[in-house]
Write an enzyme that holds these catalytic residues in place. Structure first.
Site, mmCIF file in Angstrom:
data_model
loop_
_atom_site.group_PDB
_atom_site.id
_atom_site.type_symbol
_atom_site.label_atom_id
_atom_site.label_comp_id
_atom_site.label_asym_id
_atom_site.label_seq_id
_atom_site.Cartn_x
_atom_site.Cartn_y
_atom_site.Cartn_z
ATOM 1 N N THR A 72 -40.464 26.226 -8.474
ATOM 2 C CA THR A 72 -40.673 24.900 -8.038
ATOM 3 C C THR A 72 -40.751 24.026 -9.201
ATOM 4 O O THR A 72 -41.669 24.623 -10.227
ATOM 5 C CB THR A 72 -41.928 24.748 -7.067
ATOM 6 O OG1 THR A 72 -42.910 25.122 -7.762
ATOM 7 C CG2 THR A 72 -41.658 25.646 -5.731
ATOM 8 N N HIS A 73 -40.547 22.762 -9.325
ATOM 9 C CA HIS A 73 -40.549 21.877 -10.531
ATOM 10 C C HIS A 73 -40.089 22.594 -11.696
ATOM 11 O O HIS A 73 -40.213 22.550 -12.907
ATOM 12 C CB HIS A 73 -42.138 21.558 -10.927
ATOM 13 C CG HIS A 73 -42.967 21.266 -9.661
ATOM 14 N ND1 HIS A 73 -43.107 19.982 -9.143
ATOM 15 C CD2 HIS A 73 -43.571 22.047 -8.778
ATOM 16 C CE1 HIS A 73 -43.628 20.128 -8.069
ATOM 17 N NE2 HIS A 73 -44.269 20.926 -7.742
ATOM 18 N N LYS A 91 -18.271 29.365 -29.059
ATOM 19 C CA LYS A 91 -18.693 28.646 -27.621
ATOM 20 C C LYS A 91 -17.828 29.071 -26.448
ATOM 21 O O LYS A 91 -16.657 29.688 -26.496
ATOM 22 C CB LYS A 91 -18.411 27.160 -27.563
ATOM 23 C CG LYS A 91 -19.235 26.474 -28.636
ATOM 24 C CD LYS A 91 -20.715 26.549 -28.255
ATOM 25 C CE LYS A 91 -21.057 25.824 -26.918
ATOM 26 N NZ LYS A 91 -20.814 24.360 -27.025
ATOM 27 N N SER A 150 0.795 -1.366 0.259
ATOM 28 C CA SER A 150 0.023 -0.103 0.018
ATOM 29 C C SER A 150 0.723 1.328 -0.056
ATOM 30 O O SER A 150 0.296 2.306 0.191
ATOM 31 C CB SER A 150 -1.030 -0.135 1.272
ATOM 32 O OG SER A 150 -0.341 -0.044 2.368
ATOM 33 N N SER A 195 -14.372 26.031 -27.330
ATOM 34 C CA SER A 195 -14.535 24.604 -27.868
ATOM 35 C C SER A 195 -13.417 24.837 -28.918
ATOM 36 O O SER A 195 -13.060 25.597 -29.601
ATOM 37 C CB SER A 195 -16.122 24.801 -28.716
ATOM 38 O OG SER A 195 -15.839 24.159 -29.704
ATOM 39 N N GLN A 217 -7.303 -1.858 4.696
ATOM 40 C CA GLN A 217 -6.585 -1.030 3.897
ATOM 41 C C GLN A 217 -7.315 -0.511 2.945
ATOM 42 O O GLN A 217 -6.725 0.388 2.242
ATOM 43 C CB GLN A 217 -5.391 -2.120 3.590
ATOM 44 C CG GLN A 217 -4.422 -1.419 2.540
ATOM 45 C CD GLN A 217 -3.052 -2.295 2.444
ATOM 46 O OE1 GLN A 217 -2.368 -2.651 3.429
ATOM 47 N NE2 GLN A 217 -3.040 -2.920 1.122
ATOM 48 N N ASN A 265 -17.864 27.743 -22.481
ATOM 49 C CA ASN A 265 -18.429 26.518 -21.870
ATOM 50 C C ASN A 265 -18.256 26.610 -20.203
ATOM 51 O O ASN A 265 -17.310 27.149 -19.997
ATOM 52 C CB ASN A 265 -18.005 25.256 -22.421
ATOM 53 C CG ASN A 265 -18.628 24.766 -23.840
ATOM 54 O OD1 ASN A 265 -19.453 25.538 -24.134
ATOM 55 N ND2 ASN A 265 -17.621 24.451 -24.254
ATOM 56 N N TYR A 316 -9.132 -6.567 13.571
ATOM 57 C CA TYR A 316 -8.726 -5.941 12.318
ATOM 58 C C TYR A 316 -8.663 -6.840 11.134
ATOM 59 O O TYR A 316 -8.373 -8.103 11.520
ATOM 60 C CB TYR A 316 -7.238 -5.564 12.445
ATOM 61 C CG TYR A 316 -6.479 -4.931 11.202
ATOM 62 C CD1 TYR A 316 -6.654 -3.661 10.931
ATOM 63 C CD2 TYR A 316 -5.723 -5.797 10.447
ATOM 64 C CE1 TYR A 316 -6.143 -3.317 9.690
ATOM 65 C CE2 TYR A 316 -5.231 -5.357 9.289
ATOM 66 C CZ TYR A 316 -5.403 -4.284 8.762
ATOM 67 O OH TYR A 316 -4.855 -3.673 7.676
ATOM 68 N N ASN A 321 -1.905 -2.273 13.328
ATOM 69 C CA ASN A 321 -3.230 -1.958 13.329
ATOM 70 C C ASN A 321 -3.568 -0.864 14.407
ATOM 71 O O ASN A 321 -4.536 -0.130 13.737
ATOM 72 C CB ASN A 321 -3.939 -3.317 14.101
ATOM 73 C CG ASN A 321 -3.580 -4.502 12.986
ATOM 74 O OD1 ASN A 321 -3.144 -4.427 11.997
ATOM 75 N ND2 ASN A 321 -3.971 -5.655 13.837
ATOM 76 N N LYS A 358 -8.315 3.592 2.349
ATOM 77 C CA LYS A 358 -7.643 4.837 2.175
ATOM 78 C C LYS A 358 -7.615 5.740 0.910
ATOM 79 O O LYS A 358 -8.068 6.875 0.586
ATOM 80 C CB LYS A 358 -6.055 4.459 2.110
ATOM 81 C CG LYS A 358 -5.701 4.117 3.623
ATOM 82 C CD LYS A 358 -4.231 3.565 3.814
ATOM 83 C CE LYS A 358 -4.337 2.916 5.040
ATOM 84 N NZ LYS A 358 -5.290 1.903 5.260
HETATM 85 N N1 ARG Z 1 -1.274 -1.083 5.581
HETATM 86 C C1 ARG Z 1 -2.096 -1.509 6.668
HETATM 87 C C2 ARG Z 1 -3.661 -0.827 6.546
HETATM 88 O O1 ARG Z 1 -3.842 -0.175 5.914
HETATM 89 C C3 ARG Z 1 -1.489 -1.449 7.757
HETATM 90 C C4 ARG Z 1 -1.898 -2.314 8.919
HETATM 91 C C5 ARG Z 1 -1.535 -3.809 8.360
HETATM 92 N N2 ARG Z 1 -1.782 -4.715 9.454
HETATM 93 C C6 ARG Z 1 -1.517 -6.000 9.307
HETATM 94 N N3 ARG Z 1 -1.766 -6.859 10.158
HETATM 95 N N4 ARG Z 1 -1.277 -6.495 8.096
HETATM 96 O O2 ARG Z 1 -4.349 -1.385 6.916
#
Ligand code: ARG
Length: 463
Positions: free
Chosen positions: A154-155, A282, A22, A276, A321, A284, A316, A109, A324
């Site tokens: 409205t509408h 145009k 990651s 354009s 992961q 836009n 966990y 974790n 993110k």
């Molecule tokens: N990259 C992991 C995450 O975003 C970090 C935690 C990893 N923990 C594990 N037990 N593999 O969650």
């Protein structure tokens, strides 16, 4: 070498590596991860697990590592799976055995849960502050066009004339609720998971409340399993941003309409429009179209996280992961939209004459006529019926409603309601779109902005 090589006889297959690494997207967390690590190091000292020389060395190394990231010179090693492993590996490279102590009484974790909370706390504050700037731009536009009137719909059918400032404030109120919501989410997430370990805490005598205090968290977790598995705060942030995105999308759609030749209520500055490649004439409103479109992605990010979370057993799981990229994307996108829309509205020229002509459509006064009769004691339903008949007649004859009113015995005395602005002046009920109620609303909106600014700064500053 991985962090867990002790137990394994062969190394990870490349396909699993590609699937699970990651670092490629979580390296952006370096600042918040290092913040958490510094607090952890100081917690280890208080617990007697590090001596003061080790603490000084570790804090120094963490600062040096952060500087490497800041300058863009941090070099990822092939075995750095994520931002946590990268930083620990580098600290160990710099300090040897002392570096190898940094992960004492900690798991990735609780570490990632802490890092994500620190990141999200800051991001929500940043987004809230951009929304407040956007609201200021809307207020300035309303004030610069104080007397401007347009049809309220409205509408998407013309309904009653309204003040432009009232119309813009309607958007502002929704945006202020977004700010309030973002700050609510920020308050709720401000609990530290650090010290929860992998899932069940540790025997090494650290005090989660101590590191929580250093990081400006309101308190430490109550339950270690909840601490490492909870991503409600990410889901909340994604929802709040998605709803904000929905509001921005509605505004985008409105700008597309207003800047069309059909409406022609407004034009945007050249610097906020595009041309354009083929059609020379145009101009836009891409900014508005993209604001309209981004909501799809923001809603998608929320949906994707909720689906990841559903059905996960405690505590966990690596699935987490996947929190993110949706979060990073939503924060980035909404910031782009807010910045561009703030500029676009600041450049907006409102075509008050065109809008006023549209608002002077005499049918928009129909309700004022009916209300005139009601003020004289006619039951509303009868008044509605009478004016409705007159509207039908005007439509059939193809004449302006005001002509029939002037010619009628029972309604001629209301003809002055058709004077420009008359309908608005009579509309004085609290919160209504009329000049009388206007100043009260302006003050109320101003106080709400101040209240939210206070929340943003007072609750936001980490200790
Ligand atoms: N990259 C992991 C995450 O975003 C970090 C935690 C990893 N923990 C594990 N037990 N593999 O969650």
């Amino acid at each position: 070498m991985t962090l867990w090589s002790g137990r394994f006889s062969s190394s990870m297959d490349a396909t699993l590596w590609d699937l699970s690494e990651s670092y490629s997207f979580d390296h952006v967390l370096y600042h918040h991860d290092i913040m958490g690590s510094k607090a952890h190091v100081r917690g280890l000292e208080v617990a007697g697990l590090l001596n003061s020389e080790e603490v000084t060395a570790l804090l120094g190394a963490l600062e040096d590592i952060e500087a490497e990231f800041d300058r863009g010179v941090f070099v990822r090693s092939g075995s750095d799976e994520d931002i946590h492993t990268a930083i620990e590996r580098r600290a160990t490279e710099m300090l040897g055995e002392t570096g190898a102590k940094i992960h004492t009484a900690r798991s990735r974790n609780d570490q990632i849960a802490t890092t994500m909370r620190l990141f999200t706390r800051e991001a929500l504050g940043d987004v809230a502050s951009l929304v407040l700037e956007f609201v200021e731009a809307l207020r300035r536009l309303g004030e610069a066009n104080e007397d401007a009137v347009l049809p309220g719909y409205t509408h998407l059918q013309r309904a009653q004339p309204v003040l432009l400032s009232h119309h813009l404030d309607a958007h502002a109120w929704a945006l202020l609720r977004d700010v309030d919501r973002l700050l609510d989410a920020r308050r709720r997430l401000n609990v530290s998971p650090l010290g929860a370990g992998a899932l069940a805490g540790t025997s090494l005598g650290i005090d989660p409340a101590f590191s929580a205090g250093l990081l400006g968290f309101r308190e430490a977790f109550a339950n270690s399993m909840d601490a490492v598995s909870d991503r409600d705060f990410v889901a909340e942030a994604l929802f709040d941003v998605a709803l904000l995105g929905v509001h921005l999308s509605r505004m985008g759609e409105e700008l597309v309409l207003w800047t069309s030749a059909e409406f022609n209520f407004a034009s945007l500055g050249d610097e906020y429009t595009t041309g354009s490649s083929m059609l020379p004439q145009k101009k836009n409103s891409d900014v508005a179209e993209l604001a309209r479109a981004k909501a799809g992605r923001l809603i998608g990010n929320l949906t994707s996280l909720l689906v990841v979370l559903k059905g996960l057993p405690l505590s966990y799981n690596r699935d987490l992961q996947e929190d993110k990229e949706p979060l990073f994307d939503s924060i980035r996108q909404v910031r782009l939209v807010l910045a561009a829309l703030t500029g676009a509205y600041s450049s907006l020229e409102f075509h008050a004459d065109v809008a006023a002509t549209a608002a002077s459509d005499s049918y928009l006064v129909a309700i004022d006529l009916a209300e005139g009769l009601v003020r004289e004691g006619v039951p509303f339903r009868q008044a509605h019926e009478r004016v409705g008949q007159l509207v039908a007649e005007a439509l059939v004859l193809g004449v302006p409603l005001v002509d029939l009113v002037q010619a009628s015995d029972d309604l001629a005395r209301f003809a002055d309601l058709f004077e420009p602005g008359a309908s608005l002046v009579h509309r004085s009920s609290p919160g209504a779109s009329g000049p009388l109620a206007r100043s009260i609303q302006r003050d109320r909106l101003g106080s709400e902005v101040e209240r939210l600014r206070g929340r943003l700064t007072l609750e936001g500053a980490p200790a």
